[in-house]
Scaffold this motif. Structure first.
Motif, mmCIF file in Angstrom:
data_model
loop_
_atom_site.group_PDB
_atom_site.id
_atom_site.type_symbol
_atom_site.label_atom_id
_atom_site.label_comp_id
_atom_site.label_asym_id
_atom_site.label_seq_id
_atom_site.Cartn_x
_atom_site.Cartn_y
_atom_site.Cartn_z
ATOM 1 N N ASP A 91 -5.648 7.409 -5.043
ATOM 2 C CA ASP A 91 -4.453 6.800 -4.734
ATOM 3 C C ASP A 91 -3.681 6.447 -5.771
ATOM 4 O O ASP A 91 -4.032 5.464 -6.652
ATOM 5 C CB ASP A 91 -4.567 5.681 -3.468
ATOM 6 N N ARG B 245 -8.990 18.348 14.293
ATOM 7 C CA ARG B 245 -10.270 18.246 15.124
ATOM 8 C C ARG B 245 -9.973 17.039 16.295
ATOM 9 O O ARG B 245 -10.851 17.036 16.941
ATOM 10 C CB ARG B 245 -11.343 17.779 14.137
ATOM 11 N N TYR C 77 -0.322 11.769 2.799
ATOM 12 C CA TYR C 77 -1.178 11.273 3.766
ATOM 13 C C TYR C 77 -0.239 9.757 3.953
ATOM 14 O O TYR C 77 -0.498 9.548 5.239
ATOM 15 C CB TYR C 77 -2.579 10.934 3.563
ATOM 16 N N PHE C 78 0.191 9.177 3.160
ATOM 17 C CA PHE C 78 0.803 7.864 3.215
ATOM 18 C C PHE C 78 1.841 8.210 4.208
ATOM 19 O O PHE C 78 2.267 7.234 5.272
ATOM 20 C CB PHE C 78 1.166 7.379 1.919
ATOM 21 N N SER D 288 1.087 8.713 8.079
ATOM 22 C CA SER D 288 0.591 7.788 8.639
ATOM 23 C C SER D 288 1.664 6.882 9.016
ATOM 24 O O SER D 288 1.989 6.064 10.063
ATOM 25 C CB SER D 288 -0.561 6.894 8.186
ATOM 26 N N TYR D 289 2.632 6.641 7.952
ATOM 27 C CA TYR D 289 3.877 5.895 7.992
ATOM 28 C C TYR D 289 4.903 6.200 9.268
ATOM 29 O O TYR D 289 5.062 5.442 10.104
ATOM 30 C CB TYR D 289 4.635 5.920 6.687
ATOM 31 N N ARG E 75 -7.308 3.357 5.752
ATOM 32 C CA ARG E 75 -6.563 4.584 5.617
ATOM 33 C C ARG E 75 -6.393 5.352 7.042
ATOM 34 O O ARG E 75 -5.194 5.853 7.201
ATOM 35 C CB ARG E 75 -7.230 5.311 4.674
ATOM 36 N N SER E 76 -7.413 5.434 7.543
ATOM 37 C CA SER E 76 -7.501 6.268 8.605
ATOM 38 C C SER E 76 -7.186 5.566 9.918
ATOM 39 O O SER E 76 -6.617 6.420 11.282
ATOM 40 C CB SER E 76 -9.016 6.829 8.915
ATOM 41 N N LEU F 254 -1.230 9.838 15.211
ATOM 42 C CA LEU F 254 -1.622 10.388 13.890
ATOM 43 C C LEU F 254 -2.862 11.338 14.035
ATOM 44 O O LEU F 254 -3.964 10.917 14.138
ATOM 45 C CB LEU F 254 -1.729 9.467 12.620
ATOM 46 N N VAL F 255 -2.517 12.572 14.472
ATOM 47 C CA VAL F 255 -3.639 13.557 14.775
ATOM 48 C C VAL F 255 -4.299 14.485 13.566
ATOM 49 O O VAL F 255 -3.268 14.764 12.835
ATOM 50 C CB VAL F 255 -3.497 14.402 16.153
ATOM 51 N N GLU F 256 -5.486 14.814 13.725
ATOM 52 C CA GLU F 256 -5.867 15.955 12.700
ATOM 53 C C GLU F 256 -6.179 17.143 13.609
ATOM 54 O O GLU F 256 -6.548 16.811 14.962
ATOM 55 C CB GLU F 256 -6.919 15.441 11.960
ATOM 56 N N ARG G 266 -11.375 9.406 17.214
ATOM 57 C CA ARG G 266 -11.606 9.497 15.799
ATOM 58 C C ARG G 266 -11.283 8.056 15.250
ATOM 59 O O ARG G 266 -11.840 7.352 14.646
ATOM 60 C CB ARG G 266 -10.786 10.427 15.159
ATOM 61 N N LEU H 272 -6.935 7.752 20.062
ATOM 62 C CA LEU H 272 -7.465 8.781 19.669
ATOM 63 C C LEU H 272 -9.134 8.343 19.397
ATOM 64 O O LEU H 272 -9.365 7.375 18.891
ATOM 65 C CB LEU H 272 -7.171 9.389 18.512
ATOM 66 N N TYR I 130 -2.058 -5.095 7.871
ATOM 67 C CA TYR I 130 -2.393 -4.196 6.973
ATOM 68 C C TYR I 130 -2.204 -4.626 5.486
ATOM 69 O O TYR I 130 -3.183 -4.549 4.656
ATOM 70 C CB TYR I 130 -1.461 -2.663 6.888
ATOM 71 N N GLU J 296 -0.313 4.092 -7.018
ATOM 72 C CA GLU J 296 0.832 3.575 -6.465
ATOM 73 C C GLU J 296 2.282 4.053 -6.863
ATOM 74 O O GLU J 296 2.421 4.581 -7.702
ATOM 75 C CB GLU J 296 1.022 2.044 -7.110
ATOM 76 N N LEU K 118 -15.609 10.698 18.589
ATOM 77 C CA LEU K 118 -15.692 11.979 18.472
ATOM 78 C C LEU K 118 -17.046 12.483 18.073
ATOM 79 O O LEU K 118 -17.847 11.730 17.578
ATOM 80 C CB LEU K 118 -14.766 12.361 17.253
ATOM 81 N N GLN L 222 -19.310 16.514 13.795
ATOM 82 C CA GLN L 222 -18.781 17.810 13.912
ATOM 83 C C GLN L 222 -19.897 18.863 13.697
ATOM 84 O O GLN L 222 -20.573 18.564 13.005
ATOM 85 C CB GLN L 222 -17.544 17.880 12.501
ATOM 86 N N ARG M 214 -4.513 3.263 9.710
ATOM 87 C CA ARG M 214 -3.225 2.669 9.236
ATOM 88 C C ARG M 214 -1.913 2.500 10.262
ATOM 89 O O ARG M 214 -1.322 1.613 10.109
ATOM 90 C CB ARG M 214 -2.681 3.310 7.875
ATOM 91 N N ASP M 215 -1.820 3.769 11.009
ATOM 92 C CA ASP M 215 -0.813 3.745 12.007
ATOM 93 C C ASP M 215 -1.043 2.672 13.022
ATOM 94 O O ASP M 215 -0.333 2.383 14.066
ATOM 95 C CB ASP M 215 -0.589 5.168 12.699
ATOM 96 N N ASN N 128 -5.057 -4.988 2.838
ATOM 97 C CA ASN N 128 -4.950 -4.345 1.694
ATOM 98 C C ASN N 128 -5.082 -5.196 0.379
ATOM 99 O O ASN N 128 -5.560 -4.690 -0.609
ATOM 100 C CB ASN N 128 -3.733 -3.245 1.658
ATOM 101 N N THR O 49 -1.215 10.366 -3.322
ATOM 102 C CA THR O 49 -2.610 10.714 -3.594
ATOM 103 C C THR O 49 -2.508 11.946 -4.536
ATOM 104 O O THR O 49 -1.742 12.999 -4.409
ATOM 105 C CB THR O 49 -3.310 11.143 -2.271
ATOM 106 N N VAL P 124 -7.009 12.387 5.471
ATOM 107 C CA VAL P 124 -6.746 11.553 4.451
ATOM 108 C C VAL P 124 -6.761 11.786 2.979
ATOM 109 O O VAL P 124 -6.344 11.140 2.131
ATOM 110 C CB VAL P 124 -7.705 10.080 4.622
ATOM 111 N N PHE P 125 -6.863 13.043 2.643
ATOM 112 C CA PHE P 125 -7.113 13.249 1.098
ATOM 113 C C PHE P 125 -5.808 13.989 0.728
ATOM 114 O O PHE P 125 -5.637 14.397 -0.264
ATOM 115 C CB PHE P 125 -8.287 14.135 0.930
ATOM 116 N N GLY Q 296 0.814 -1.352 0.038
ATOM 117 C CA GLY Q 296 0.018 0.174 -0.022
ATOM 118 C C GLY Q 296 0.882 1.124 0.078
ATOM 119 O O GLY Q 296 0.586 2.105 0.906
ATOM 120 N N ILE Q 297 1.951 1.158 -0.531
ATOM 121 C CA ILE Q 297 2.597 2.349 -0.793
ATOM 122 C C ILE Q 297 2.347 3.537 -1.779
ATOM 123 O O ILE Q 297 2.327 3.050 -3.111
ATOM 124 C CB ILE Q 297 4.223 2.079 -1.070
#
Lengths: 514, 319
Positions: free
Chosen positions: A70, A252, A234-235, A238-239, B96-97, A248-250, B4, B2, B107, A72, B314, B317, B99-100, B111, A61, A229-230, A57-58
């Motif tokens: 996504d 929000r 993003y890869f 998360s990596y 995706r969200s 891994l935070v956003e 989320r 988290l 994974y 490759e 969460l 929103q 993955r970590d 996948n 985006t 994620v968009f 999954g490398i």
């Protein structure tokens, strides 16, 4: 068997093959191994690499009109090889450069000595869109602002290595550097046993150490702040979170509490977060301070940072040294702060702000490369020799409207490396992005991410614009265990793999004094 | 963890379980119909749609519920939110969200399964043989994923959210399968003729098959297959992994390991009482009552899942 290299030709300097058609000494093994592969074997290796990339999954985006998709990650299986002796010199130059840049940024937001001494014009900094007055007076840990830097290196026709630009905001690509190595180990395992290739996978722990050195908290909670994620990288976000043991935070997920500390919202309620490795641009990190419409940031984050209640890497405001006009002053900046001559060359740069230099750029638009001061990803630039008269006229207008914002540079014939194109080896232009970490100490990745322009003659290596990548091998050519390995192979088949198990000798660890 | 990410990992697990259920349903149903050559195509295949409450969605683009139509709809249709294809799209989006959090090897397994389904599932007509092979492959991959997660993931909060998602989805599916059966049984002539008894037996047998429980029924219940005992086995047994009681007790055990768990566990207490109070002999005889009972169970399960969302995830929103 036919020699694959006999009809191989480079338009400039080739990283692997010399002008006489022989492989460079340090690349001899891999070149001859590649030459001995049957066409079937070669294509099955390529296929194996692609399959590994899909399964692991490398991806990166791409934004398109059909939404975000996504893709490759494109990897060419022929490695780019660098002699470890040369690499150690480059490494010194990068450390020197980043140290000076960090002293420069700290000075700009504090004493402004370099402006008062008229080494860098005050006006240039004050008109930079990446200079943040909100950061004036800040004294971040170790006085370091740019903790993670990705500098782009290229090699010209005569073999000289130049720094093309310094990415001090949110440089990306390091995860692909590490994953390229993983894929290559799956696809070409035998070569790794024959060559002394220095490992690249210490980066996540080095990054963690760098980020941890920004706080007094022992074993701190680290968050990688992603736009989501968009985002095209993003890869990587998360990596790195996964590999560092970070969250891994956003935006929000984070809140600043009534005491001014930053918390993340967990299933057990708010929990403190000590260091934020943000992969969101300055202007979006705090709607209270910068772009008020940003939904990617955290309200009150800037205040928390200013009050020393959270560490942020890279520090807000670090991008001021990312400006391509500021770039042209880096040799002076190194001399000013370190009293040393720069070890790595800058590409000669014409500043359009200066009347004479601007005239030169305007008169030579068909041969120069023109870049806007604050874009990244190869956007908004003009490559003279490959441009149309209309594009040149548009650029001339842009320059005249906003001369401060443009620089011109001679078009370099970037060095090439053999690349697999329809089962044959073709010369394609490449660059190199090593990553430099600076916190309590300073460290450079071994090699970096090699990007390759896949179209013949093209100089555009950005993956968003059809570029590919290569695994980058820094090899110990005259390493003592190499000769030992050979002699043992001859004398004893049973023990032939022993030398490979010996720890690889790495460059001495960096100290904070460097 | 988290909030989320917890939600993403919970839904990742629900969709993985849902994919397995879809595979199981289509596969078992096709095989069962081979034993009933006299049942009209439509009557035979429409239950697959009804189990998933997709009747309206199916009717939009399809006329008759032929084997081909129903299987395409359930496997390949990218407009059907409940198709196997879209379930894997949802799996990939949730993956995706988080993955970590998911172990790297897991994974890769998930996948690869997503890539496999995307590549193999197409609207092009499949023969029953090809379909069965595909479903078998997907099922092995899903089982491998479940084993991979169980043996390589750290058994902490993340793993517990996966368990929660899986048990809720499983309980829900068991109730749906029984519910559709209640609709089927009303199709019988209601008489007590031998033919009707045989028909009923066949129906309950198919329910047991769908839940991979025939062998266990024969070993542990031992009575000839009949409505009351089947219901007791599937709803009240505490050792059958897909029985309703097993799932919600598992759910409760998992919840007990969280720091905060009062609200969702209180909802489970209610659900459990409701489940155990049922008069199964009566329900086996009156399909309409069975339907009402299952409906009420589903609503209570919904209360449990809302309580989980309110406690851990969460808040939605503000817009």
């Amino acid at each position: 068997m036919r020699n694959r290299w006999s009809d191989y030709q480079s338009p400039g300097f080739d990283e692997l093959i010399q002008a006489d058609g022989q492989a460079r000494p340090f690349a001899h093994k891999v070149a001859s191994w590649l030459n001995d592969l049957s066409p079937e074997d070669l294509s099955s290796r390529e296929h194996a690499a692609q399959l590994a990339i899909a399964q692991m999954g490398i991806t990166f985006t791409v934004y398109s009109d059909k939404g975000n998709i996504d893709r490759e990650w494109p990897l060419d299986i022929i490695p780019r090889v660098i002699d470890a002796n040369e690499w150690r010199e480059i490494e010194k130059g990068l450390k020197q450069r980043l140290q000076a840049l960090n002293m420069f940024i700290h000075d700009l937001y504090n004493d402004q000595a370099i402006l008062n001494d008229n080494i860098v014009p005050r006006q240039l900094i004050e008109t930079s869109s990446n200079f943040r007055p909100e950061c004036i007076g800040m004294n971040p840990p170790h006085q370091v602002w740019a903790h993670i830097c990705g500098s782009d290196l290229v090699r010209g026709e005569d073999g000289t290595v130049y720094v093309l630009e310094d990415n001090l905001r949110v440089p990306s690509g390091v995860s692909y550097m590490i994953e390229n190595r993983e894929v290559m180990k799956r696809a070409l395992p035998e070569v790794f046993r024959q060559s002394h290739i220095l490992p690249v996978d210490t980066y996540p722990s080095d990054l963690r150490a760098t980020l941890s050195s920004l706080t007094d908290v022992k074993n701190p909670t680290i968050g990688v702040l992603t736009p989501g994620v968009f985002n095209s990288a993003y890869f990587e976000h998360s990596y790195l979170a996964q590999q560092m043991g970070a969250e891994l935070v956003e935006g929000r997920d984070l809140v600043v509490d009534s005491d001014g500390y930053v918390n993340m919202l967990t299933v057990d309620g708010p929990q403190p977060i000590h260091v934020i490795y943000r992969r969101v641009d300055d202007e979006f990190i705090d709607p209270e301070c910068f772009n008020e419409n940003s939904t990617l940031g955290v309200k009150g984050l800037m205040k928390a940072w200013r009050d020393g209640k959270v560490a942020i890497a890279n520090a807000p405001g670090a991008g001021v040294a990312d400006d391509k006009v500021v770039y042209s002053y880096v040799p002076d900046i190194i001399r000013y702060y370190l009293n040393e001559e720069p070890l790595l060359q800058n590409v000669p740069t014409y500043r359009c702000e200066n009347t004479e230099e601007r005239e030169h750029v305007l008169n030579n638009l068909d041969s120069l490369v023109v870049k806007p001061a604050n874009e990244s990803g190869g956007y908004g630039m003009l490559i003279g020799p490959m441009s149309t008269p209309e594009e040149q006229a548009d650029m001339a207008k842009n320059i005249k409207d906003n001369p401060r914002n443009y620089i011109g540079q001679p078009t370099l014939t970037l060095s090439t490396a053999p690349t697999l194109c329809d089962d044959t080896f073709k010369a394609r232009h490449i660059d190199l992005r090593p990553f430099v970490l600076q916190g309590e100490s300073i460290k450079v990745t071994t090699g970096g991410l090699t990007r390759v322009a896949l179209r013949e003659g093209s100089l555009i290596v950005n993956s968003s614009q059809g570029g590919g990548s290569k695994d980058t091998w820094v090899v110990e050519f005259d390493h003592p265990s190499m000769s030992q390995s050979q002699s043992q192979t001859q004398s004893s088949v049973v023990e032939s793999d022993q030398p490979d198990l010996e720890p690889v000798q790495t460059p001495p660890p960096a100290s904070s004094k460097e | 963890m988290l909030a989320r990410v917890a939600e993403n990992i919970y839904w990742l697990s629900r969709y993985l379980e849902r994919a397995e259920n879809t595979v199981r349903l289509v596969d078992v149903h096709s095989r069962m119909l081979l034993d009933l050559p006299d049942v009209a195509d439509h009557v035979g295949w429409i239950p697959l749609i009804s189990i998933n409450a997709l009747d309206e969605e199916f009717a939009k683009n399809n006329g008759i519920a032929s084997e081909q139509n129903v299987c395409d709809f359930m496997i390949a249709d990218n407009e059907n939110t409940g198709s196997l294809h879209n379930t894997f799209v949802a799996i990939q989006n949730n993956l995706r969200s988080c993955r970590d959090i998911v172990p790297r090897t897991s994974y890769e397994a998930i996948n690869s399964a997503c890539l496999f389904v995307r590549k193999k599932v197409s609207k092009a007509a499949m023969t029953p043989g090809q379909r069965s092979e595909l479903l078998g492959d997907v099922r092995s991959r899903l089982l491998a994923i479940s084993g991979e997660i169980n043996s390589s993931m750290f058994h902490d909060e993340g793993y517990r959210f996966m368990r929660l998602g899986c048990d809720i989805e499983r309980a829900d599916m068991t109730s749906r399968i029984i519910d559709v059966q209640s609709a089927w049984l009303t199709l019988g002539d209601g008489g007590s003729g031998l033919e009707n008894i045989a028909f009923q037996q066949q129906r309950w047998l198919s329910v047991l098959h769908t839940l991979s429980a025939v062998q266990m029924y024969r070993q542990h219940v031992r009575t000839p297959i009949n409505g009351e005992d089947t219901l007791r086995f599937l709803l009240h047994d505490s050792k059958l992994p897909r029985s309703y009681r097993f799932c919600i007790e598992h759910l409760d055990n998992t919840l007990a390991q969280f720091n905060q768990h009062e609200k969702p566990r209180a909802a489970i207490v209610q659900l459990r009482e409701q489940l155990l109070a049922a008069d199964l002999a009566e329900l086996a005889q009156t399909p309409i009552e069975l339907h009402r009972f299952i409906d009420a169970l589903q609503q209570s399960l919904q209360t449990v899942s809302s309580a989980i969302a309110q406690t851990y995830f969460l808040p939605p929103q503000e817009t």
